[in-house]
Design an enzyme around this catalytic site. Structure first.
Site, mmCIF file in Angstrom:
data_model
loop_
_atom_site.group_PDB
_atom_site.id
_atom_site.type_symbol
_atom_site.label_atom_id
_atom_site.label_comp_id
_atom_site.label_asym_id
_atom_site.label_seq_id
_atom_site.Cartn_x
_atom_site.Cartn_y
_atom_site.Cartn_z
ATOM 1 C CB CYS A 11 -24.342 0.441 -13.363
ATOM 2 S SG CYS A 11 -23.606 1.450 -14.018
ATOM 3 C CG ASP A 15 -8.152 2.305 -5.346
ATOM 4 O OD1 ASP A 15 -9.663 2.707 -5.691
ATOM 5 O OD2 ASP A 15 -7.626 2.265 -5.825
ATOM 6 C CB CYS A 22 -15.321 0.110 -14.233
ATOM 7 S SG CYS A 22 -16.740 1.843 -14.006
ATOM 8 C CB CYS A 56 -21.141 -1.476 -19.249
ATOM 9 S SG CYS A 56 -20.146 0.165 -18.939
ATOM 10 C CE1 TYR A 62 -7.028 3.900 -0.875
ATOM 11 C CE2 TYR A 62 -4.899 2.930 -0.403
ATOM 12 C CZ TYR A 62 -5.562 2.896 -1.498
ATOM 13 O OH TYR A 62 -5.412 2.091 -1.658
ATOM 14 C CD GLU A 66 -3.077 -0.460 -0.277
ATOM 15 O OE1 GLU A 66 -2.680 0.227 -0.619
ATOM 16 O OE2 GLU A 66 -3.379 -1.473 -0.407
HETATM 17 FE FE1 SF4 Z 1 -18.872 1.073 -14.498
HETATM 18 FE FE2 SF4 Z 1 -21.431 0.824 -14.105
HETATM 19 FE FE3 SF4 Z 1 -20.126 -0.092 -16.678
HETATM 20 FE FE4 SF4 Z 1 -19.612 -1.184 -14.718
HETATM 21 S S1 SF4 Z 1 -22.155 -1.054 -15.871
HETATM 22 S S2 SF4 Z 1 -17.842 -1.173 -16.045
HETATM 23 S S3 SF4 Z 1 -19.443 0.305 -12.855
HETATM 24 S S4 SF4 Z 1 -20.095 1.964 -15.554
#
Ligand code: SF4
Length: 360
Positions: A218, A150, A202, A209, A132, A49
């Site tokens: 999401c 983070d 992401c 997605c 953190y 870390e």
């Molecule tokens: Fe990111 Fe949402 Fe796409 Fe998943 S669905 S990769 S959390 S933007």
């Protein structure tokens, strides 16, 4: 709208994804091993870390493996000579981290019997450990339900909850949202799962997605704005500072270096003597020698860009107050990146020239 997304909507699918797709990292216990009762070593979690602050996983891996081979336990690290640790850290940047690493290791040995405390509050009292890192060590090493926020987690939270306030203004809100999702069971795996999702699925520019385990909940995906989040307050351009750096060696082929002051940039590291770094640095060399200019090197620090003019003298009499490193013991990799760049530019002078010959 944001209140209807609950911990249970996230935890199950995310941990199932993590069980199948967790990154293999040298400091990590795989979720299957953890399920069999294998516990992470807090020393390795803490070391990773600290190294990962402001630094990429790819850059850290080799350093982590070298450090843990040289110093397998916190007691080994605490007993290591300062110069050896600083030399191994060279090139990783943000050298205050290395100085605090040593201080922290020595406090752990002297005041905690060589064992990392498992309390978040006690971790926070240790040198170099901020909120953190205390949360990351608590969660990953001790499975405590601490929230680890983070850059990857900020991005995932911004998108899951469609937070359109720009960073860094949105940080408190993102922390509150992330805290609400943090589970009490498998907290360490969960913390690493969110980070892995941000790092591998992401991602900043093109979130995948279609393979995301959280696509069903999401908000940003549903609104078609995932790639535009998180928004960020535009950064001010960094100022440019100038300076001079002086590379030379003695007739006995000892490189003439200096140890930089403990406080300040590159603190405690070996480097070539330099002028001050500002808009109009003095061009007076640190000692008399037949200096000649061989070019410039550029380097970017957190708050400014630096352009150093590199001056070389092929042979000097050992000046006072310097550190002489014999050729046989000289490892350019022990120097911070800026100083290594200056050496790379200067070394052709020494390769192509008999030591002691006159400058061109
Ligand atoms: Fe990111 Fe949402 Fe796409 Fe998943 S669905 S990769 S959390 S933007």
């Amino acid at each position: 709208m944001r209140d209807d997304l609950k911990c249970n909507d996230i935890t199950g699918p995310l941990l199932a994804w993590y069980d199948a797709h967790a990154r293999v990292l040298p400091w990590r216990i795989a979720p299957q091993d953890r399920a069999r009762g294998i516990i992470p070593d807090p020393y390795r979690v803490w070391l990773s870390e600290i190294m990962l602050q402001q630094t990429t996983v790819a850059a850290v891996k080799a350093y982590f493996e070298r450090f843990t081979a040289l110093w397998p336990t916190v007691a080994d690290l605490a007993a290591a000579p300062d110069d050896a640790v600083m030399a191994e850290w060279a090139g990783l940047g943000y050298y205050a981290r290395a100085r605090n690493l040593l201080k922290c290791a020595r406090v752990i040995v002297a005041e905690h019997g060589g064992a990392f405390p498992n309390s978040h509050a006690t971790l926070l009292t240790l040198p170099g450990i901020g909120p953190y890192t205390a949360s990351a060590v608590s969660a990953i090493a001790f499975d405590a339900p601490e929230t680890v926020l983070d850059g990857n987690v900020e991005r995932v939270m911004s998108r899951l909850f469609l937070v359109e306030i720009p960073l860094p203004t949105s940080k408190p809100e993102l922390m509150a949202l992330a805290t609400r999702l943090t589970p009490t069971a498998r907290a360490g795996d969960y913390a690493q799962a969110v980070m892995d999702l941000g790092a591998t699925v992401c991602t900043p520019k093109s979130p995948a997605c279609d393979i995301c385990p959280l696509v069903h909940v999401c908000r940003a995906h549903r609104s078609g704005v995932a790639a535009q989040l998180p928004k960020k307050v535009p950064k001010k351009p960094k100022p440019v500072r100038l300076g001079h750096v002086y590379v030379t060696r003695t007739a006995a082929k000892e490189w003439v270096l200096e140890k930089r002051p403990e406080k300040g940039l590159l603190g405690g590291m070996l480097g070539w003597p330099t002028s001050e770094w500002n808009e109009a640095p003095s061009a007076t060399p640190p000692y008399d020698a037949p200096w000649h200019h061989v070019g410039e090197v550029r380097h970017t620090f957190t708050h400014f860009h630096l352009i150093l003019s590199v001056h070389v003298a092929p042979c000097v009499t050992a000046p006072e107050g310097t550190v002489l490193v014999p050729q046989a013991a000289f490892r350019p990799s022990d120097l911070p990146t800026l100083m290594r760049k200056a050496f790379d530019l200067a070394q052709a002078t020494f390769d192509n020239r008999e030591v002691g010959s006159a400058p061109t």
